[in-house]
Design an enzyme around this catalytic site. Sequence first.
Site, PDB file in Angstrom:
ATOM      1  N   LYS A  94     -17.861 -13.386 -34.829  1.00 21.61           N
ATOM      2  CA  LYS A  94     -19.205 -12.867 -34.491  1.00 21.61           C
ATOM      3  C   LYS A  94     -19.182 -11.536 -33.746  1.00 21.61           C
ATOM      4  O   LYS A  94     -20.136 -11.182 -33.060  1.00 21.61           O
ATOM      5  CB  LYS A  94     -20.007 -13.893 -33.652  1.00 21.61           C
ATOM      6  CG  LYS A  94     -20.053 -15.245 -34.260  1.00 21.61           C
ATOM      7  CD  LYS A  94     -20.752 -15.206 -35.597  1.00 21.61           C
ATOM      8  CE  LYS A  94     -20.157 -16.200 -36.553  1.00 21.61           C
ATOM      9  NZ  LYS A  94     -20.424 -15.870 -37.953  1.00 21.61           N
ATOM     10  N   CYS A  95     -18.097 -10.817 -33.879  1.00 16.33           N
ATOM     11  CA  CYS A  95     -17.978  -9.552 -33.128  1.00 16.33           C
ATOM     12  C   CYS A  95     -17.812  -8.338 -34.027  1.00 16.33           C
ATOM     13  O   CYS A  95     -17.379  -7.278 -33.575  1.00 16.33           O
ATOM     14  CB  CYS A  95     -16.835  -9.671 -32.128  1.00 16.33           C
ATOM     15  SG  CYS A  95     -17.269 -10.793 -30.780  1.00 16.33           S
ATOM     16  N   THR A  98     -17.362  -8.892 -40.369  1.00 17.63           N
ATOM     17  CA  THR A  98     -17.903  -8.621 -41.714  1.00 17.63           C
ATOM     18  C   THR A  98     -18.060  -7.120 -41.938  1.00 17.63           C
ATOM     19  O   THR A  98     -17.718  -6.595 -43.005  1.00 17.63           O
ATOM     20  CB  THR A  98     -19.276  -9.319 -41.863  1.00 17.63           C
ATOM     21  OG1 THR A  98     -19.146 -10.676 -41.446  1.00 17.63           O
ATOM     22  CG2 THR A  98     -19.778  -9.266 -43.280  1.00 17.63           C
ATOM     23  N   HIS A 159      -8.557 -14.147 -36.826  1.00 16.91           N
ATOM     24  CA  HIS A 159      -9.222 -14.242 -35.520  1.00 16.91           C
ATOM     25  C   HIS A 159      -8.204 -14.597 -34.427  1.00 16.91           C
ATOM     26  O   HIS A 159      -8.576 -14.797 -33.274  1.00 16.91           O
ATOM     27  CB  HIS A 159     -10.310 -15.322 -35.540  1.00 16.91           C
ATOM     28  CG  HIS A 159     -11.547 -14.961 -36.323  1.00 16.91           C
ATOM     29  ND1 HIS A 159     -12.115 -13.712 -36.296  1.00 16.91           N
ATOM     30  CD2 HIS A 159     -12.347 -15.720 -37.139  1.00 16.91           C
ATOM     31  CE1 HIS A 159     -13.204 -13.709 -37.065  1.00 16.91           C
ATOM     32  NE2 HIS A 159     -13.355 -14.905 -37.591  1.00 16.91           N
ATOM     33  N   SER A 189     -24.795 -14.135 -31.011  1.00 17.71           N
ATOM     34  CA  SER A 189     -24.579 -14.192 -32.451  1.00 17.71           C
ATOM     35  C   SER A 189     -24.006 -15.555 -32.846  1.00 17.71           C
ATOM     36  O   SER A 189     -24.422 -16.169 -33.830  1.00 17.71           O
ATOM     37  CB  SER A 189     -23.640 -13.055 -32.872  1.00 17.71           C
ATOM     38  OG  SER A 189     -23.536 -13.000 -34.272  1.00 17.71           O
ATOM     39  N   LYS A 314     -29.125  -9.532 -37.066  1.00 13.73           N
ATOM     40  CA  LYS A 314     -29.828  -8.384 -36.492  1.00 13.73           C
ATOM     41  C   LYS A 314     -28.984  -7.119 -36.512  1.00 13.73           C
ATOM     42  O   LYS A 314     -29.478  -6.028 -36.707  1.00 13.73           O
ATOM     43  CB  LYS A 314     -30.195  -8.703 -35.044  1.00 13.73           C
ATOM     44  CG  LYS A 314     -31.618  -9.147 -34.834  1.00 13.73           C
ATOM     45  CD  LYS A 314     -31.915  -9.208 -33.362  1.00 13.73           C
ATOM     46  CE  LYS A 314     -33.386  -9.270 -33.084  1.00 13.73           C
ATOM     47  NZ  LYS A 314     -33.655  -9.415 -31.653  1.00 13.73           N
ATOM     48  N   GLY A 315     -27.704  -7.281 -36.200  1.00  8.69           N
ATOM     49  CA  GLY A 315     -26.793  -6.144 -36.239  1.00  8.69           C
ATOM     50  C   GLY A 315     -27.095  -5.082 -35.204  1.00  8.69           C
ATOM     51  O   GLY A 315     -27.026  -3.885 -35.503  1.00  8.69           O
TER      52      GLY A 315
HETATM   53  P1  PAP Z   1     -17.655 -13.653 -38.635  1.00  9.22           P
HETATM   54  O1  PAP Z   1     -16.647 -13.537 -37.551  1.00  9.22           O
HETATM   55  O2  PAP Z   1     -18.149 -15.049 -38.849  1.00  9.22           O
HETATM   56  O3  PAP Z   1     -17.214 -12.998 -39.907  1.00  9.22           O
HETATM   57  P2  PAP Z   1     -19.045 -11.326 -37.772  1.00  9.22           P
HETATM   58  O4  PAP Z   1     -19.213 -10.539 -38.991  1.00  9.22           O
HETATM   59  O5  PAP Z   1     -17.957 -10.947 -36.849  1.00  9.22           O
HETATM   60  O6  PAP Z   1     -18.955 -12.868 -38.134  1.00  9.22           O
HETATM   61  O7  PAP Z   1     -20.348 -11.281 -36.898  1.00  9.22           O
HETATM   62  C1  PAP Z   1     -21.647 -11.307 -37.402  1.00  9.22           C
HETATM   63  C2  PAP Z   1     -22.408 -10.245 -36.628  1.00  9.22           C
HETATM   64  O8  PAP Z   1     -22.127  -8.966 -37.167  1.00  9.22           O
HETATM   65  C3  PAP Z   1     -23.909 -10.459 -36.713  1.00  9.22           C
HETATM   66  O9  PAP Z   1     -24.447 -10.056 -35.467  1.00  9.22           O
HETATM   67  P3  PAP Z   1     -25.845 -10.550 -34.916  1.00  9.22           P
HETATM   68  O10 PAP Z   1     -25.893 -12.033 -35.036  1.00  9.22           O
HETATM   69  O11 PAP Z   1     -25.904 -10.093 -33.486  1.00  9.22           O
HETATM   70  O12 PAP Z   1     -26.882  -9.882 -35.744  1.00  9.22           O
HETATM   71  C4  PAP Z   1     -24.262  -9.514 -37.848  1.00  9.22           C
HETATM   72  O13 PAP Z   1     -25.618  -9.140 -37.862  1.00  9.22           O
HETATM   73  C5  PAP Z   1     -23.351  -8.345 -37.559  1.00  9.22           C
HETATM   74  N1  PAP Z   1     -23.143  -7.535 -38.759  1.00  9.22           N
HETATM   75  C6  PAP Z   1     -22.815  -7.953 -40.005  1.00  9.22           C
HETATM   76  N2  PAP Z   1     -22.747  -6.922 -40.834  1.00  9.22           N
HETATM   77  C7  PAP Z   1     -23.044  -5.812 -40.134  1.00  9.22           C
HETATM   78  C8  PAP Z   1     -23.141  -4.431 -40.458  1.00  9.22           C
HETATM   79  N3  PAP Z   1     -22.954  -3.993 -41.697  1.00  9.22           N
HETATM   80  N4  PAP Z   1     -23.447  -3.561 -39.465  1.00  9.22           N
HETATM   81  C9  PAP Z   1     -23.649  -3.981 -38.208  1.00  9.22           C
HETATM   82  N5  PAP Z   1     -23.568  -5.293 -37.842  1.00  9.22           N
HETATM   83  C10 PAP Z   1     -23.274  -6.201 -38.787  1.00  9.22           C
END
Ligand code: PAP
Length: 350
Positions: A94-95, A98, A159, A189, A314-315
């Site tokens: 979640k950091c 993706t 991770h 997140s 939200k990103g």
């Molecule tokens: P994972 O470890 O399960 O793969 P990960 O991708 O690290 O998850 O974290 C998801 C967060 O990245 C989400 O944050 P939020 O819940 O605060 O919104 C997600 O929105 C954000 N995220 C995914 N893609 C992007 C992107 N292209 N640009 C910016 N933030 C992103």
Amino acid sequence: MAMATPQGTPYLVGPVPFEDVGGGGGEDHIVAVPPPEDEYADIVSAMPSTTMIGFPLLRYQGSWLLKTWVTGVLSVQRRFAPRPDDVLLASLPKCGTTWLKSLAFSTMARAAYPPSAADHPLLRLNPHQCVPFLDDLFSSGEATKAVEALPSPRLMNTHMHHSLLPPSVTAGKCKIVYVCRDPKDGLVSMWYFAKSIMPAGSTYTFSDMFEHACHGETPNGPIWDNILSYWRASRAHPDKVLFLRYEEMLLDPGHAVTNLARFLGVPFTAAEEAEGTSADIVELCSFKAMKVLPANNTGTFTMLGFPHRSLFRKGVAGDWVDHMTPEMARRFDGIVHEKLRGSGLTFAAP
Ligand code: PAP
């Protein structure tokens, strides 16, 4: 990417989408065959355990691991054979995983897949289908072979704490890119992610999760140890470990991509700069563009059963303000600040 040898025989050059070359089976590639639990049963049964958001966590070598990833982590430690041109993306869940997967894949594979191409893999595949996640895949012998068969250079992610990686990796055999995020936003997140898979009627609250986090009990936690392990490695070996911050990437994604390309040994050429290649990569991987793609807003991962869309919420930076009381934020910042003391790395001042 298909290239030709001097003899004219075609061969593949990576990174290629994992989904396209043997990670196949759609989301099902995540759990191809049952994990080799028997092999590690004794080690696993001796691990201390706890439960967070309904998920069992096991303590292993100073880290809390989701039980479902433990056999994979043990297999990575014993079986993963790094190649000198491998690139390993690392992060806490979640950091920014993706986003980093998208940026690194599109940067490294841009000769085969120009970022503005209408048939770019990231327009039809979720970033997680392009870049294999070792901690889970290595729990399956079949999936391990698929990772081993990937053409070089390989792009993969983990991770795991830096200290849990096999010595062959930490000794500098391959390059590592770590993305770190304000832990408070990572927790928020994680909360939304957890809610998307929580059993109906669960009474687990954000405050419960917050307490676990304060005690270091989160997947791949303690959070501060995971971050510190890569921070220290990046300071000791800046040519091998790149430390990125999610908030800085949001502020200037163009700079982040240029920096990433340079670190990976594939800097943008003057011609690419003139053509706006790095800007195309930023656009392709932007939250706004990715969130609306069917590959990212429909479907479910077999792993943990979470919906693809939960990865694009939200990103933004600073969403913790709407979820934590000032007292919670002060407490958590204080814990993190203490743990990072003397390292040269800081988040918000407590
Ligand atoms: P994972 O470890 O399960 O793969 P990960 O991708 O690290 O998850 O974290 C998801 C967060 O990245 C989400 O944050 P939020 O819940 O605060 O919104 C997600 O929105 C954000 N995220 C995914 N893609 C992007 C992107 N292209 N640009 C910016 N933030 C992103």
